[in-house]
Design an enzyme around this catalytic site. Structure first.
Site, PDB file in Angstrom:
ATOM      1  N   GLY A   1       0.675  -1.181  -0.014  1.00 10.18           N
ATOM      2  CA  GLY A   1      -0.126  -0.068  -0.120  1.00 10.18           C
ATOM      3  C   GLY A   1       0.817   1.188  -0.406  1.00 10.18           C
ATOM      4  O   GLY A   1       1.557   1.416  -0.922  1.00 10.18           O
TER       5      GLY A   1
ATOM      6  N   SER B   1      -4.179   9.229   8.931  1.00 10.12           N
ATOM      7  CA  SER B   1      -5.809   9.365   8.572  1.00 10.12           C
ATOM      8  C   SER B   1      -6.770  10.659   8.787  1.00 10.12           C
ATOM      9  O   SER B   1      -7.215  10.814  10.377  1.00 10.12           O
ATOM     10  CB  SER B   1      -6.085   7.834   8.993  1.00 10.12           C
ATOM     11  OG  SER B   1      -7.600   7.861   8.106  1.00 10.12           O
TER      12      SER B   1
ATOM     13  N   TYR C   1      -9.591   2.176  15.652  1.00  8.18           N
ATOM     14  CA  TYR C   1      -8.772   2.863  14.332  1.00  8.18           C
ATOM     15  C   TYR C   1      -9.031   4.401  14.685  1.00  8.18           C
ATOM     16  O   TYR C   1      -7.532   5.228  14.930  1.00  8.18           O
ATOM     17  CB  TYR C   1      -9.139   2.893  13.359  1.00  8.18           C
ATOM     18  CG  TYR C   1      -8.142   3.247  12.106  1.00  8.18           C
ATOM     19  CD1 TYR C   1      -7.245   2.546  11.585  1.00  8.18           C
ATOM     20  CD2 TYR C   1      -8.633   4.211  11.174  1.00  8.18           C
ATOM     21  CE1 TYR C   1      -6.314   3.067  11.045  1.00  8.18           C
ATOM     22  CE2 TYR C   1      -8.208   4.897  10.026  1.00  8.18           C
ATOM     23  CZ  TYR C   1      -7.032   3.923   9.648  1.00  8.18           C
ATOM     24  OH  TYR C   1      -6.012   4.246   8.803  1.00  8.18           O
TER      25      TYR C   1
HETATM   26  N1  LIG Z   1      -5.562   3.029   2.246  1.00  9.54           N
HETATM   27  C1  LIG Z   1      -5.852   4.397   2.954  1.00  9.54           C
HETATM   28  O1  LIG Z   1      -7.234   4.585   1.776  1.00  9.54           O
HETATM   29  C2  LIG Z   1      -5.004   4.924   4.080  1.00  9.54           C
HETATM   30  C3  LIG Z   1      -6.334   5.954   4.622  1.00  9.54           C
HETATM   31  C4  LIG Z   1      -5.729   6.550   5.227  1.00  9.54           C
HETATM   32  C5  LIG Z   1      -4.819   6.313   6.331  1.00  9.54           C
HETATM   33  N2  LIG Z   1      -4.101   5.361   5.928  1.00  9.54           N
HETATM   34  C6  LIG Z   1      -2.584   4.787   7.346  1.00  9.54           C
HETATM   35  O2  LIG Z   1      -1.523   3.714   5.934  1.00  9.54           O
HETATM   36  C7  LIG Z   1      -0.721   3.591   6.765  1.00  9.54           C
HETATM   37  C8  LIG Z   1      -0.593   2.215   5.467  1.00  9.54           C
HETATM   38  O3  LIG Z   1      -1.731   1.761   5.631  1.00  9.54           O
HETATM   39  P1  LIG Z   1      -2.162   1.254   4.277  1.00  9.54           P
HETATM   40  O4  LIG Z   1      -3.378   1.886   3.075  1.00  9.54           O
HETATM   41  O5  LIG Z   1      -0.779   0.968   2.263  1.00  9.54           O
HETATM   42  O6  LIG Z   1      -2.574  -0.156   4.366  1.00  9.54           O
HETATM   43  P2  LIG Z   1      -1.731  -1.786   4.141  1.00  9.54           P
HETATM   44  O7  LIG Z   1      -1.687  -2.323   2.364  1.00  9.54           O
HETATM   45  O8  LIG Z   1      -2.475  -2.883   4.651  1.00  9.54           O
HETATM   46  O9  LIG Z   1      -0.039  -1.878   4.830  1.00  9.54           O
HETATM   47  C9  LIG Z   1      -0.174  -1.460   5.824  1.00  9.54           C
HETATM   48  C10 LIG Z   1       1.890  -1.803   6.487  1.00  9.54           C
HETATM   49  O10 LIG Z   1       1.905  -2.063   8.201  1.00  9.54           O
HETATM   50  C11 LIG Z   1       2.146  -3.122   7.739  1.00  9.54           C
HETATM   51  N3  LIG Z   1       2.349  -3.931   9.124  1.00  9.54           N
HETATM   52  C12 LIG Z   1       0.867  -3.530   9.315  1.00  9.54           C
HETATM   53  N4  LIG Z   1       0.706  -4.633  10.367  1.00  9.54           N
HETATM   54  C13 LIG Z   1       1.956  -4.376  11.049  1.00  9.54           C
HETATM   55  C14 LIG Z   1       2.629  -4.731  12.002  1.00  9.54           C
HETATM   56  N5  LIG Z   1       2.054  -5.132  12.983  1.00  9.54           N
HETATM   57  N6  LIG Z   1       3.924  -4.916  12.197  1.00  9.54           N
HETATM   58  C15 LIG Z   1       4.556  -4.386  11.390  1.00  9.54           C
HETATM   59  N7  LIG Z   1       4.276  -3.800   9.955  1.00  9.54           N
HETATM   60  C16 LIG Z   1       3.033  -4.012   9.806  1.00  9.54           C
HETATM   61  C17 LIG Z   1       1.881  -4.224   6.625  1.00  9.54           C
HETATM   62  O11 LIG Z   1       2.867  -5.361   6.906  1.00  9.54           O
HETATM   63  P3  LIG Z   1       2.393  -6.963   5.980  1.00  9.54           P
HETATM   64  O12 LIG Z   1       3.007  -5.975   4.020  1.00  9.54           O
HETATM   65  O13 LIG Z   1       3.077  -7.610   6.271  1.00  9.54           O
HETATM   66  O14 LIG Z   1       0.490  -6.683   6.438  1.00  9.54           O
HETATM   67  C18 LIG Z   1       2.132  -2.741   5.830  1.00  9.54           C
HETATM   68  O15 LIG Z   1       2.761  -3.349   5.050  1.00  9.54           O
HETATM   69  C19 LIG Z   1      -1.753   3.366   7.719  1.00  9.54           C
HETATM   70  O16 LIG Z   1      -1.325   3.611   8.950  1.00  9.54           O
HETATM   71  C20 LIG Z   1      -2.699   3.127   7.076  1.00  9.54           C
HETATM   72  O17 LIG Z   1      -3.777   4.086   8.610  1.00  9.54           O
HETATM   73  C21 LIG Z   1      -4.713   4.347   4.477  1.00  9.54           C
END
Ligand SMILES: NC(=O)c1ccc[n+]([C@@H]2O[C@H](COP(=O)([O-])OP(=O)(O)OC[C@H]3O[C@@H](n4cnc5c(N)ncnc54)[C@H](OP(=O)(O)O)[C@@H]3O)[C@@H](O)[C@H]2O)c1
Length: 313
Positions: A44, A168, A194
């Site tokens: 992501g 977020s 969250y």
């Molecule tokens: N997507 C959106 O629309 C959105 C909107 C607002 C904010 N965000 C924020 O963006 C950030 C990234 O999220 P994303 O959307 O990119 O989600 P994602 O694709 O699920 O990526 C999350 C990342 O965090 C890692 N992670 C999760 N749990 C972990 C743990 N216990 N220890 C170490 N690493 C861990 C995951 O590793 P694995 O690959 O091993 O699972 C992955 O690399 C987050 O902080 C989220 O709150 C996202």
């Protein structure tokens, strides 16, 4: 709903809506010679950021919990951008692991120019870590809090560095209760948990920015946009179906998030900007509850205690 919206000024609401519609700012600023540490780099937003950093010449230090995924990302970045990449493993659900990896980085990396904390999770039901914390609060707030404080000596070394906490718009859900940070006494609601974790992170950004003033190290938070990633896929089959079949149709490409993070990490005009919340690259006023400095000061002390950190920032 109306009570919730009443906490906002009309002008702030208009700004939010305008930001939402306005494209993110881009930069062509190079990251050559800069060391950029990224957590959550295997998927992501974090992965998109790693790709942009590599494209603009940065030296990458990736943090991942899954070695195979981490190695695959390193191989991709080396192959596609010729980037210098190293991988360090840590599970953000274990603060002991975060402490260990921070010590590892303090030994392995001469200095850190940019730290991007992107690892994050959303859970529809309460889960507890081996160390007794509610999972979302631990991964989204306590772990990046601890990692950031531990890495400060290396961030200070170069005289100018940037910390970016991937936050977020979900912080607007609220949910933070200082008397129940780990959701033991309340009915657990995933969106509120969250929101609580992201509110806690924002409140800590203002505290840290104040402590770092004049040091050359800046700290900001950003909302990466509403993008298609793996977040939430750790939940049950119904939620996963809803995410993949419904939600994903309305979401954008995570490349936007990567480009925005590159801008925040590299744009020369943002070098001295600290203690701000960005909607991608647009400065924005967070929810009023995330601006309560009395709550922030208390939360800072509690986060210090919970992570075993010392306040010699
Ligand atoms: N997507 C959106 O629309 C959105 C909107 C607002 C904010 N965000 C924020 O963006 C950030 C990234 O999220 P994303 O959307 O990119 O989600 P994602 O694709 O699920 O990526 C999350 C990342 O965090 C890692 N992670 C999760 N749990 C972990 C743990 N216990 N220890 C170490 N690493 C861990 C995951 O590793 P694995 O690959 O091993 O699972 C992955 O690399 C987050 O902080 C989220 O709150 C996202």
């Amino acid at each position: 709903m109306f009570r919730y919206l009443r906490q906002y000024d009309m002008a702030d609401m208009r700004d939010m809506l305008r930001n939402q519609r306005t494209a993110h700012r881009r930069t062509t600023a190079s990251l050559e010679g800069k060391t950029v540490v990224i957590s959550g780099s295997t998927s992501g937003v974090g992965l998109a950021a790693a790709r942009e950093v590599a494209r603009f010449g940065g030296r990458l230090v990736l943090l991942a919990r899954n070695e195979a995924k981490g190695r695959a990302v390193c191989a991709e970045l080396e192959r596609d951008s010729g980037a210098e990449v190293s991988l360090h493993l840590a599970d953000f659900a274990r603060l002991a692991d975060v402490r260990r990896v921070a010590d590892e980085l303090l030994d392995a990396v001469p200095r850190i120019d940019v730290l991007i904390n992107s690892a994050g999770v959303h859970s529809t039901r309460r889960r507890e870590t081996d160390e007794g914390h509610e999972l979302v609060f631990c991964v989204n707030h306590l772990a990046p809090f601890l990692l950031t404080l531990r890495l400060l000596p290396k961030l200070r070394d170069g005289g100018a560095a940037r910390i970016i906490q991937v936050n977020s718009q979900g912080h607007r859900f609220g949910g933070l209760d200082l008397a129940d940070l780990d959701w033991r006494r309340r009915w657990y609601l995933g969106l509120l948990a969250y929101g609580a974790s992201k509110t806690a992170q924002l409140l800590s950004v203002w505290e840290l920015a104040e402590r770092l003033a004049g040091s050359g190290v800046t700290v900001n938070a950003m909302h990466p946009g509403e993008v298609r990633t793996g977040i939430g896929l750790n939940n049950g089959p119904l939620y996963r179906w809803y995410q993949r079949r419904v939600l994903d149709r309305f979401l954008g490409d995570a490349r936007v998030s990567g480009e925005s993070l590159h801008t925040l990490a590299a744009a020369p005009e943002l070098g001295g900007v600290s203690g701000r919340y960005f909607n991608r690259t647009h400065p924005e006023k967070p929810a009023p509850h995330a601006l309560d400095r009395a709550v922030g000061a208390r939360l800072w002390e509690m986060s210090m205690d919970l992570t075993g950190s010392s306040d010699d920032v």
